[in-house]
Write an enzyme that holds these catalytic residues in place. Structure first.
Site, PDB file in Angstrom:
ATOM      1  N   HIS A 225       0.816  -1.210   0.000  1.00  0.00           N
ATOM      2  CA  HIS A 225       0.000   0.000   0.000  1.00  0.00           C
ATOM      3  C   HIS A 225       0.855   1.268   0.000  1.00  0.00           C
ATOM      4  CE1 HIS A 225      -3.342   2.617   1.791  1.00  0.00           C
ATOM      5  NE2 HIS A 225      -3.872   2.096   0.705  1.00  0.00           N
ATOM      6  N   LYS A 227       3.339   4.409  -1.124  1.00  0.00           N
ATOM      7  CA  LYS A 227       3.494   5.338  -2.259  1.00  0.00           C
ATOM      8  C   LYS A 227       4.810   6.070  -2.060  1.00  0.00           C
ATOM      9  CE  LYS A 227      -1.192   5.028  -1.585  1.00  0.00           C
ATOM     10  NZ  LYS A 227      -1.812   4.515  -0.361  1.00  0.00           N
ATOM     11  N   ASP A 232      17.004  10.875  -7.709  1.00  0.00           N
ATOM     12  CA  ASP A 232      18.429  11.159  -7.511  1.00  0.00           C
ATOM     13  C   ASP A 232      18.881  11.070  -6.061  1.00  0.00           C
ATOM     14  OD1 ASP A 232      18.721  11.520 -10.210  1.00  0.00           O
ATOM     15  OD2 ASP A 232      18.688  13.709 -10.141  1.00  0.00           O
ATOM     16  N   HIS A 402      -9.477  11.296   1.468  1.00  0.00           N
ATOM     17  CA  HIS A 402      -8.569  10.152   1.398  1.00  0.00           C
ATOM     18  C   HIS A 402      -7.257  10.423   2.130  1.00  0.00           C
ATOM     19  CE1 HIS A 402      -5.854   7.236  -0.799  1.00  0.00           C
ATOM     20  NE2 HIS A 402      -6.893   6.461  -0.552  1.00  0.00           N
ATOM     21  N   LYS A 404      -4.462  10.801   4.970  1.00  0.00           N
ATOM     22  CA  LYS A 404      -4.137   9.972   6.134  1.00  0.00           C
ATOM     23  C   LYS A 404      -3.161  10.769   6.996  1.00  0.00           C
ATOM     24  CE  LYS A 404      -4.178   6.731   2.396  1.00  0.00           C
ATOM     25  NZ  LYS A 404      -5.451   6.096   2.522  1.00  0.00           N
ATOM     26  N   ASP A 409      -0.854  18.575  19.275  1.00  0.00           N
ATOM     27  CA  ASP A 409      -0.258  19.602  20.139  1.00  0.00           C
ATOM     28  C   ASP A 409       0.633  20.625  19.436  1.00  0.00           C
ATOM     29  OD1 ASP A 409      -1.535  18.333  22.200  1.00  0.00           O
ATOM     30  OD2 ASP A 409       0.252  17.344  22.991  1.00  0.00           O
TER      31      ASP A 409
END
Length: 484
Positions: A225, A227, A232, A402, A404, A409
């Site tokens: 899952h 990404k 470089d 979508h 996440k 604080d």
């Protein structure tokens, strides 16, 4: 004899099933895991012949003990060990971090003590809101790459935006750059024509854990899952945005898609690079000798403290879940969570309730309408308990959220691929950036508060009046929490 066997075929089959089932029951008992989980598997194995064995085979295995990845083939290489040594902080830096972060230092120690998630200070980061910002920045960095490009994505589609990016990767490979691509075989949709073009252009690419019938196995396999994009060795991306048209609202005529991604320059890129190499070693099944050209020294104008933490069947413990738990448990003022899939385990529920009852402002933002009927009802099954415990729940109404993210604080935040659910915590391969910085935490907080303007708050008195049918649907879907 053959006739006797034919006449009693089902008897033999049932006996065979229970011989294996009893063996599995003994194995489950000897593992000494959570008693509720143990009893659940025993019940399934005993009372559901054949189906019980299938469920246990798919979901009852301890993959952290039977490692899918052989991470040592990468982590033991001298170059990687030298990188980890070079990222170690001086005593003066450690003292400064302890003074600045206070109780949040526990998070750093938790992640450092579990499998190479070093704290890095020399970083410049940019929080990217939605697909347009993310893809514009990604295109620019791909075009500017001079040596190598590494992509690891759950979803890559050869639609409009996907084709543009894949064509650019092919172009860079034809120019002589090293271009490596890992795509999840269930999440991604690449035609044979696209795969042939990638191969012809010199883009080295592999599917992650290929399956035969991807449409039917999406929820029953351990999926990648993550990404990750690295250019470089000095610039990288991580977050919630995959490569597909639905993430780009400029061309997407469907539901508005709200997401968050992160662009990183600096030392933290080295951690993302190492994580990419461990996956590449697995999917390519070739021993790769890594040299220092993949890890250039980068000096940034700002110093942002951060850690990169990966989690999945290739790690000893559910690191991301434990870090999120600790962040919530040590909160003093507020906890703001955005997640598209909210199916928490007992540990996270306890942390949220204890924080809220301790006068911490705990708010959770989820979609009003999920892209999964089962997930939506499973999520709803947890809300009554949380609302009763003073946790504030909001549902996003502008479209599908979508992102996440977690911010605590005005000091700590995380952006990554992990949802707040059982699958992300225990099954899928995930990766998150943990950021210790006031300015970026406040920025993410502002994004959260802006999203609340496009949301509706769930009131406990209204929520408790929902029908018995709805409650039944919720309870039923909650049973499937480990599978969704």
């Amino acid at each position: 004899m053959l006739e006797y066997v034919k006449g009693n075929f089902w008897v033999f089959l049932i006996v065979f099933n229970y011989v294996i089932a009893v063996s599995a029951v003994i194995t489950v008992i000897l593992k000494n895991v959570n008693p509720t989980k143990t009893l659940s598997y025993i019940a399934v194995l005993i009372f559901f012949p054949f189906l019980g064995l299938v469920v246990y085979y798919l979901f009852g295995q301890e993959y952290r003990k039977n490692k899918i990845f052989n991470r040592k083939r990468i982590l033991s290489q001298s170059v990687i060990q030298d990188i980890h040594k070079s990222l170690a902080l001086t005593n003066a830096q450690i003292k400064a971090v302890n003074t600045a972060l206070g109780a949040k230092v526990k998070l750093i120690k938790l992640l450092q003590g579990q499998n190479k998630s070093p704290l890095t200070l020399n970083n410049n980061i940019k929080i990217l809101k939605n697909g347009t910002q993310t893809f514009n920045a990604l295109f620019k960095d791909i075009k500017a790459a001079q040596h190598h490009i590494h992509f690891e994505y759950y979803i890559i589609k050869d639609d409009v935006i996907g084709t543009k990016i894949l064509d650019l990767l092919c172009q860079k490979a034809e120019e002589g750059l090293q271009v490596k691509l890992i795509y999840d075989d269930v999440g991604s949709k690449l035609s044979s024509k696209t795969r042939a073009k990638l191969k012809a252009s010199g883009v080295l690419n592999y599917p992650f854990m290929p399956v035969i019938f991807s449409k039917f196995t999406g929820k029953m396999n351990y999926r990648n899952h993550r990404k990750i994009a690295v250019m470089d060795g000095h610039t990288a991306y991580v977050g919630g945005i995959n490569i597909a048209d639905e993430y780009l609202n400029d061309t997407n005529k469907g539901v508005f898609w709200r997401d968050t991604h992160l662009r990183i320059e600096g030392e933290a890129v080295k951690s993302l690079q190492i994580n990419f190499f461990t996956t590449w070693d697995f999917v390519s099944n070739t021993r790769m000798e890594i040299n220092k050209t993949y890890f250039p020294e980068v000096k940034t104008a700002t110093d942002t403290a951060m850690q990169i933490a990966s989690s999945g069947p290739d790690t000893d413990t559910p690191k991301i879940m434990e870090a999120i738990f600790l962040a919530i448990a040590t909160a003093k003022k507020y906890v703001y969570i955005t997640t598209p899939y909210f199916v928490p385990n007992d540990q996270i529920i306890t942390a949220l309730l204890v924080a809220a009852k301790s006068d911490v402002d705990v708010r959770i933002l989820i979609p009003k309408i999920s892209d999964s009927w089962v997930v939506q009802h499973a999520t709803n099954s947890y809300l009554e308990q949380l609302l009763a415990g003073q946790v504030k729940i909001y549902k996003y109404t502008k479209g599908f959220i979508h992102a996440k993210t977690l911010v605590v604080d005005d000091l700590f935040s995380t952006i990554g691929t992990s949802n707040m659910d059982y699958r992300s915590f225990n099954i899928n391969f995930e990766i998150n950036a943990f950021i210790y910085n006031k300015d970026h935490s406040k920025e993410l907080k502002e994004h959260f508060l802006e999203d609340l303007k496009d949301s509706e708050q769930i009131r406990q008195e209204d929520w408790n009046t929902r029908s018995k049918l709805e409650k039944f649907k919720e309870s039923y879907c909650r049973l499937w929490s480990p599978l969704i």
